[in-house]
Scaffold this motif. Structure first.
Motif, PDB file in Angstrom:
ATOM      1  N   UNK A  36      24.874   1.057  26.349  1.00  0.00           N
ATOM      2  CA  UNK A  36      23.966   1.948  27.067  1.00  0.00           C
ATOM      3  C   UNK A  36      23.538   3.094  26.155  1.00  0.00           C
ATOM      4  N   UNK A  37      22.286   3.485  26.239  1.00  0.00           N
ATOM      5  CA  UNK A  37      21.766   4.594  25.440  1.00  0.00           C
ATOM      6  C   UNK A  37      22.275   5.901  26.042  1.00  0.00           C
ATOM      7  N   UNK A  38      22.723   6.801  25.182  1.00  0.00           N
ATOM      8  CA  UNK A  38      23.282   8.082  25.614  1.00  0.00           C
ATOM      9  C   UNK A  38      22.384   9.228  25.167  1.00  0.00           C
ATOM     10  N   UNK A  39      22.527  10.355  25.840  1.00  0.00           N
ATOM     11  CA  UNK A  39      21.702  11.517  25.544  1.00  0.00           C
ATOM     12  C   UNK A  39      22.044  12.173  24.222  1.00  0.00           C
ATOM     13  N   UNK A  40      23.146  11.790  23.589  1.00  0.00           N
ATOM     14  CA  UNK A  40      23.468  12.310  22.258  1.00  0.00           C
ATOM     15  C   UNK A  40      22.951  11.362  21.171  1.00  0.00           C
ATOM     16  N   UNK A  59      22.309   8.841  41.818  1.00  0.00           N
ATOM     17  CA  UNK A  59      20.989   8.216  41.952  1.00  0.00           C
ATOM     18  C   UNK A  59      19.966   8.708  40.924  1.00  0.00           C
ATOM     19  N   UNK A  60      19.682   9.999  40.886  1.00  0.00           N
ATOM     20  CA  UNK A  60      18.732  10.558  39.921  1.00  0.00           C
ATOM     21  C   UNK A  60      18.664  12.069  40.079  1.00  0.00           C
ATOM     22  N   UNK A  61      18.561  12.746  38.966  1.00  0.00           N
ATOM     23  CA  UNK A  61      18.417  14.196  39.005  1.00  0.00           C
ATOM     24  C   UNK A  61      16.943  14.541  39.165  1.00  0.00           C
ATOM     25  N   UNK A  62      16.701  15.665  39.807  1.00  0.00           N
ATOM     26  CA  UNK A  62      15.330  16.140  39.978  1.00  0.00           C
ATOM     27  C   UNK A  62      14.956  17.102  38.865  1.00  0.00           C
ATOM     28  N   UNK A  63      13.693  17.472  38.854  1.00  0.00           N
ATOM     29  CA  UNK A  63      13.205  18.460  37.901  1.00  0.00           C
ATOM     30  C   UNK A  63      12.698  19.652  38.682  1.00  0.00           C
ATOM     31  N   UNK A 100      43.470  15.133  30.539  1.00  0.00           N
ATOM     32  CA  UNK A 100      43.632  13.780  30.029  1.00  0.00           C
ATOM     33  C   UNK A 100      42.379  12.951  29.850  1.00  0.00           C
ATOM     34  N   UNK A 101      41.227  13.433  30.285  1.00  0.00           N
ATOM     35  CA  UNK A 101      39.997  12.663  30.092  1.00  0.00           C
ATOM     36  C   UNK A 101      39.551  12.793  28.633  1.00  0.00           C
ATOM     37  N   UNK A 102      39.638  11.702  27.902  1.00  0.00           N
ATOM     38  CA  UNK A 102      39.206  11.736  26.500  1.00  0.00           C
ATOM     39  C   UNK A 102      37.697  11.638  26.376  1.00  0.00           C
ATOM     40  N   UNK A 103      37.062  11.058  27.395  1.00  0.00           N
ATOM     41  CA  UNK A 103      35.608  10.917  27.424  1.00  0.00           C
ATOM     42  C   UNK A 103      35.129  11.219  28.839  1.00  0.00           C
ATOM     43  N   UNK A 104      33.983  11.878  28.940  1.00  0.00           N
ATOM     44  CA  UNK A 104      33.319  12.114  30.227  1.00  0.00           C
ATOM     45  C   UNK A 104      31.854  11.733  30.035  1.00  0.00           C
ATOM     46  N   UNK A 105      31.317  10.963  30.983  1.00  0.00           N
ATOM     47  CA  UNK A 105      29.917  10.554  30.932  1.00  0.00           C
ATOM     48  C   UNK A 105      29.295  10.652  32.314  1.00  0.00           C
ATOM     49  N   UNK A 106      28.020  11.012  32.351  1.00  0.00           N
ATOM     50  CA  UNK A 106      27.200  10.822  33.528  1.00  0.00           C
ATOM     51  C   UNK A 106      26.537   9.458  33.399  1.00  0.00           C
ATOM     52  N   UNK A 107      26.052   8.908  34.502  1.00  0.00           N
ATOM     53  CA  UNK A 107      25.426   7.582  34.500  1.00  0.00           C
ATOM     54  C   UNK A 107      24.371   7.523  35.594  1.00  0.00           C
ATOM     55  N   UNK A 108      23.166   7.132  35.220  1.00  0.00           N
ATOM     56  CA  UNK A 108      22.127   6.870  36.221  1.00  0.00           C
ATOM     57  C   UNK A 108      21.172   5.819  35.675  1.00  0.00           C
ATOM     58  N   UNK A 109      20.224   5.419  36.492  1.00  0.00           N
ATOM     59  CA  UNK A 109      19.235   4.437  36.072  1.00  0.00           C
ATOM     60  C   UNK A 109      17.984   5.106  35.510  1.00  0.00           C
ATOM     61  N   UNK A 110      18.010   6.411  35.357  1.00  0.00           N
ATOM     62  CA  UNK A 110      16.863   7.097  34.780  1.00  0.00           C
ATOM     63  C   UNK A 110      16.776   6.818  33.282  1.00  0.00           C
ATOM     64  N   UNK A 111      15.591   6.980  32.730  1.00  0.00           N
ATOM     65  CA  UNK A 111      15.384   6.699  31.311  1.00  0.00           C
ATOM     66  C   UNK A 111      16.159   7.684  30.445  1.00  0.00           C
ATOM     67  N   UNK A 112      16.452   7.262  29.225  1.00  0.00           N
ATOM     68  CA  UNK A 112      17.153   8.123  28.283  1.00  0.00           C
ATOM     69  C   UNK A 112      16.338   9.379  27.982  1.00  0.00           C
ATOM     70  N   UNK A 113      15.029   9.260  27.884  1.00  0.00           N
ATOM     71  CA  UNK A 113      14.182  10.433  27.611  1.00  0.00           C
ATOM     72  C   UNK A 113      14.304  11.448  28.743  1.00  0.00           C
ATOM     73  N   UNK A 114      14.267  10.975  29.976  1.00  0.00           N
ATOM     74  CA  UNK A 114      14.390  11.871  31.127  1.00  0.00           C
ATOM     75  C   UNK A 114      15.771  12.529  31.133  1.00  0.00           C
ATOM     76  N   UNK A 116      17.803  13.012  28.637  1.00  0.00           N
ATOM     77  CA  UNK A 116      17.991  13.910  27.499  1.00  0.00           C
ATOM     78  C   UNK A 116      17.422  15.292  27.801  1.00  0.00           C
ATOM     79  N   UNK A 117      16.268  15.332  28.436  1.00  0.00           N
ATOM     80  CA  UNK A 117      15.687  16.625  28.846  1.00  0.00           C
ATOM     81  C   UNK A 117      16.604  17.317  29.832  1.00  0.00           C
ATOM     82  N   UNK A 118      17.095  16.563  30.822  1.00  0.00           N
ATOM     83  CA  UNK A 118      17.965  17.127  31.862  1.00  0.00           C
ATOM     84  C   UNK A 118      19.264  17.632  31.258  1.00  0.00           C
ATOM     85  N   UNK A 119      19.866  16.870  30.362  1.00  0.00           N
ATOM     86  CA  UNK A 119      21.141  17.266  29.746  1.00  0.00           C
ATOM     87  C   UNK A 119      20.977  18.559  28.953  1.00  0.00           C
ATOM     88  N   UNK A 120      19.857  18.699  28.268  1.00  0.00           N
ATOM     89  CA  UNK A 120      19.596  19.933  27.513  1.00  0.00           C
ATOM     90  C   UNK A 120      19.361  21.099  28.461  1.00  0.00           C
TER      91      UNK A 120
END
Length: 191
Positions: A36-40, A59-63, A100-114, A116-120
């Motif tokens: 899966x493509x990640x925002x990093x 489901x999906x984040x809003x803008x 104890x969480x060595x990794x944390x990820x969010x997951x949705x069906x939104x595009x990586x471009x969308x 990446x903007x939200x994560x920033x």
């Protein structure tokens, strides 16, 4: 309809999702090999990660200031609250990793471009994974919902130990408490 505040929500006015059994099969499943493509700007295969991983799906984040996906988005049980959920994981990120969480990820069906903007914009300290083609959702039979001709992942959180799902939080409500619930479980269930 323009989105109201993405983070200030009166949960008493939002319908809570019911447990439809859509995640009952997940505990004990091995994560399949899906890239899966990640925002990093990396590709992440959850099946290759060792140690404890937390993945929260939504489901999906809003803008801010943008038109909502549907006029009745807030009245769809489990739809509203993706930004508060992501922000709660952001705010508790250090505590989750200390527990104890060595990794944390969010997951949705939104595009990586969308995403990446939200994560920033939200200053997320962890990557968000795009399952735009539903590869992971289909492989795990994750609970989904269809809204406005889109298939969206229903809100949940997975605790994964060495590629095996050991705990599932589903349904999640209210979303802004999800990270706290996961944190309490991690503390009570150390690796």
């Amino acid at each position: 309809m323009t989105q109201p505040s993405l983070t200030d929500v009166d949960w008493s006015k939002i319908p809570a999702p019911e447990d439809d059994g859509g995640a009952a099969h997940l505990v004990g499943m091995t994560i399949p090999s899906v890239s899966l493509r990640a925002t990093n700007d990396t590709a992440v295969d959850l099946s290759e990660l060792r140690g404890r991983t937390v993945v929260f799906g939504y489901p999906r984040t809003g803008e801010p200031g943008k038109i909502g996906l549907t006029d009745d988005w807030d009245m769809i049980p489990g739809a509203r609250g993706c930004t508060p959920q992501a922000c709660s994981f952001r705010d508790l990120f250090r505590d989750l990793t200390s527990a104890g969480a060595q990794h944390v990820f969010g997951l949705s069906t939104q595009s990586n471009a969308y995403q990446t903007e939200m994560a920033a914009r939200l200053h997320l300290p962890f990557p968000v994974l795009s399952d735009e083609k539903l590869d992971l959702a289909d492989a795990l039979s994750l609970p989904t919902m269809d809204v406005a001709d889109l298939t969206l992942i229903k809100r949940l959180a997975l605790v994964v130990d060495d590629a095996v799902i050991t705990n599932v939080f589903y349904p999640v409500f209210p979303p802004d408490r999800n990270a706290g619930d996961v944190l309490e479980w991690l503390k009570a269930n150390p690796v």
